[in-house]
Design an enzyme around this catalytic site. Structure first.
Site, PDB file in Angstrom:
ATOM      1  N   PRO A  58       0.831  -1.206   0.000  1.00 33.58           N
ATOM      2  CA  PRO A  58       0.000   0.000   0.000  1.00 33.58           C
ATOM      3  C   PRO A  58       0.875   1.270   0.000  1.00 33.58           C
ATOM      4  O   PRO A  58       1.912   1.305   0.661  1.00 33.58           O
ATOM      5  CB  PRO A  58      -0.794  -0.107   1.302  1.00 33.58           C
ATOM      6  N   GLY A  92       3.641   3.976   5.269  1.00 27.85           N
ATOM      7  CA  GLY A  92       4.779   3.616   6.119  1.00 27.85           C
ATOM      8  C   GLY A  92       5.316   2.223   5.873  1.00 27.85           C
ATOM      9  O   GLY A  92       6.051   1.678   6.693  1.00 27.85           O
ATOM     10  N   LEU A  93       4.964   1.633   4.728  1.00 23.59           N
ATOM     11  CA  LEU A  93       5.467   0.275   4.447  1.00 23.59           C
ATOM     12  C   LEU A  93       6.576   0.270   3.394  1.00 23.59           C
ATOM     13  O   LEU A  93       6.964  -0.778   2.882  1.00 23.59           O
ATOM     14  CB  LEU A  93       4.317  -0.641   4.008  1.00 23.59           C
ATOM     15  N   GLY A  94       7.077   1.462   3.103  1.00 25.19           N
ATOM     16  CA  GLY A  94       8.256   1.541   2.227  1.00 25.19           C
ATOM     17  C   GLY A  94       7.967   1.273   0.762  1.00 25.19           C
ATOM     18  O   GLY A  94       8.842   0.787   0.041  1.00 25.19           O
ATOM     19  N   SER A  95       6.766   1.621   0.280  1.00 24.29           N
ATOM     20  CA  SER A  95       6.423   1.275  -1.104  1.00 24.29           C
ATOM     21  C   SER A  95       7.374   1.910  -2.118  1.00 24.29           C
ATOM     22  O   SER A  95       7.817   1.248  -3.062  1.00 24.29           O
ATOM     23  CB  SER A  95       4.977   1.647  -1.418  1.00 24.29           C
ATOM     24  N   ALA A 105      10.535   3.019  -1.754  1.00 25.39           N
ATOM     25  CA  ALA A 105      11.887   2.432  -1.700  1.00 25.39           C
ATOM     26  C   ALA A 105      11.883   1.016  -2.262  1.00 25.39           C
ATOM     27  O   ALA A 105      12.848   0.586  -2.900  1.00 25.39           O
ATOM     28  CB  ALA A 105      12.395   2.441  -0.258  1.00 25.39           C
ATOM     29  N   ASP A 119      14.633   3.192   5.448  1.00 23.94           N
ATOM     30  CA  ASP A 119      13.787   2.432   4.511  1.00 23.94           C
ATOM     31  C   ASP A 119      14.637   1.691   3.483  1.00 23.94           C
ATOM     32  O   ASP A 119      14.518   0.477   3.310  1.00 23.94           O
ATOM     33  CB  ASP A 119      12.846   3.372   3.741  1.00 23.94           C
TER      34      ASP A 119
HETATM   35  O1  PMV Z   1       8.224   5.922   5.372  1.00 22.34           O
HETATM   36  P1  PMV Z   1       7.693   5.808   6.769  1.00 22.34           P
HETATM   37  O2  PMV Z   1       6.304   6.277   6.935  1.00 22.34           O
HETATM   38  O3  PMV Z   1       8.008   4.492   7.411  1.00 22.34           O
HETATM   39  O4  PMV Z   1       8.474   6.877   7.648  1.00 22.34           O
HETATM   40  C1  PMV Z   1       9.844   6.906   7.678  1.00 22.34           C
HETATM   41  C2  PMV Z   1      10.304   7.068   9.051  1.00 22.34           C
HETATM   42  C3  PMV Z   1      10.678   8.465   9.492  1.00 22.34           C
HETATM   43  O5  PMV Z   1      11.534   8.267  10.599  1.00 22.34           O
HETATM   44  C4  PMV Z   1       9.454   9.242   9.928  1.00 22.34           C
HETATM   45  C5  PMV Z   1      11.399   9.247   8.408  1.00 22.34           C
HETATM   46  C6  PMV Z   1      12.788   8.713   8.074  1.00 22.34           C
HETATM   47  O6  PMV Z   1      13.340   9.192   7.080  1.00 22.34           O
HETATM   48  O7  PMV Z   1      13.343   7.892   8.810  1.00 22.34           O
END
Ligand code: PMV
Length: 309
Positions: A97, A101-104, A106, A148
């Site tokens: 998704p 925050g699941l790294g889509s 990257a 990520d």
């Molecule tokens: O991509 P996400 O939603 O997992 O967020 C990354 C984590 C943060 O610490 C908020 C940003 C980062 O660059 O580490």
């Protein structure tokens, strides 16, 4: 035809504080993944990127220079030393998704780098893959910590300190995490920029909170390596409390965290940038089902159960 994949990821401890040099812990999530397929195309066609999920095709020549897909392709071809003059179709798709925050992002970049390096038969180390993906993350996310791209390129649980440490974590006792989606999209860039503004307004307060989050990550590492799963649950709750104090929780996240704890989770917290996106709950085999049920009833839009080992 060459196919390559990259899994999703989730941050267990230390998000946001990791941007400010404190340690964090992340693990791959292999239940979801991005895929890239590279194949030769008709002579003179150039490089085309087909985004299958969006039903769109981009011709590299006609794509704006700051487009992330274009950038990862160009950077990878340069890194492989093969030049840009090729007739190729790169088809991407993903079950991860977006903006949760699941790294889509990257993962898609990583799958493209892996597929191109395989296609040209030039091996790249996980470190080299991670560095390439980081270049693109930097352009699009402002000040990413790099966690990520690192966890996705290495595909093992990691203990990470920005620009310093990336160590594989030894998981003494496997544990189960439920990842639950609030259904609210939350671009990382926005949340990270807001935390930065707040930190600039009150640097000493925020630095203290980041220090505490760093302490939690250090203790969590010990808990994971010693297999003290209950301690890990307490630390997740403590990390969530601190994340609330820096202002990145939301009513939807609070509902899911509360529901998970009431149904018997050992710990629960938001994960990633916050303001939406996902939360995670640590469960035992006995509490997995009741917590899944409670999260659904509390409005979770999508659930992933994953074992960390
Ligand atoms: O991509 P996400 O939603 O997992 O967020 C990354 C984590 C943060 O610490 C908020 C940003 C980062 O660059 O580490």
């Amino acid at each position: 035809m060459t196919v390559a994949y990259a899994s999703g990821k989730v941050i267990l401890f230390g998000e946001h504080a990791v941007v400010y040099g404190r340690p964090a812990i992340a693990v791959p999530v292999t239940q979801v993944r991005a895929q890239a397929v590279v194949e030769g195309a008709a002579k003179g066609r150039g490089i085309a990127i087909v985004a299958q999920d969006l039903g769109q095709t981009y011709l590299l020549d006609q794509t704006p220079p700051d487009d992330p897909l274009r950038q990862i392709v160009v950077l990878t071809l340069q890194r492989l030393g093969v030049g840009l003059a090729h007739d190729l179709t790169i088809t991407i798709s993903s079950t991860i998704p977006i903006a949760r925050g699941l790294g889509s992002g990257a993962a898609i970049s990583t799958a493209i780098v892996r597929a191109l390096s395989k296609y040209f038969d030039k091996e790249l180390s996980p470190r080299a893959i991670s560095d390439l993906v980081y270049e693109v993350e930097k352009i699009h996310h402002g000040t990413p910590s790099g966690i990520d791209n690192t966890v996705i390129a290495y595909e093992v649980p990691i203990y990470f300190v920005k620009s310093q440490t990336c160590e594989a974590l030894r998981v003494k006792r496997p544990f189960i995490i439920i990842i639950a989606d609030t259904g609210v999209q939350s671009p990382t860039k926005v949340a990270v920029a807001e935390v930065r503004r707040a930190w600039e307004r009150e640097p000493s307060r925020y630095d203290r909170l980041f220090d505490q989050m760093g302490e939690v990550a250090i203790r969590a590492r010990r808990a994971i390596e010693e297999g003290t799963i209950e301690e890990m649950g307490h630390l997740m709750n403590e990390n969530h409390r601190l994340l609330r104090l820096i202002g990145v929780s939301s009513p939807e996240l609070e509902d899911l965290v509360r529901a998970a704890r009431e149904a018997g989770a050992l710990g629960a917290k938001l994960s990633g940038a916050g303001r939406g996106g996902n939360m995670i709950a640590l469960v035992s085999e006995e509490t997995e089902k009741p917590v899944v049920r409670a999260l659904r009833e509390a409005g979770a839009k999508h659930l992933i159960v994953t074992e960390v080992k």
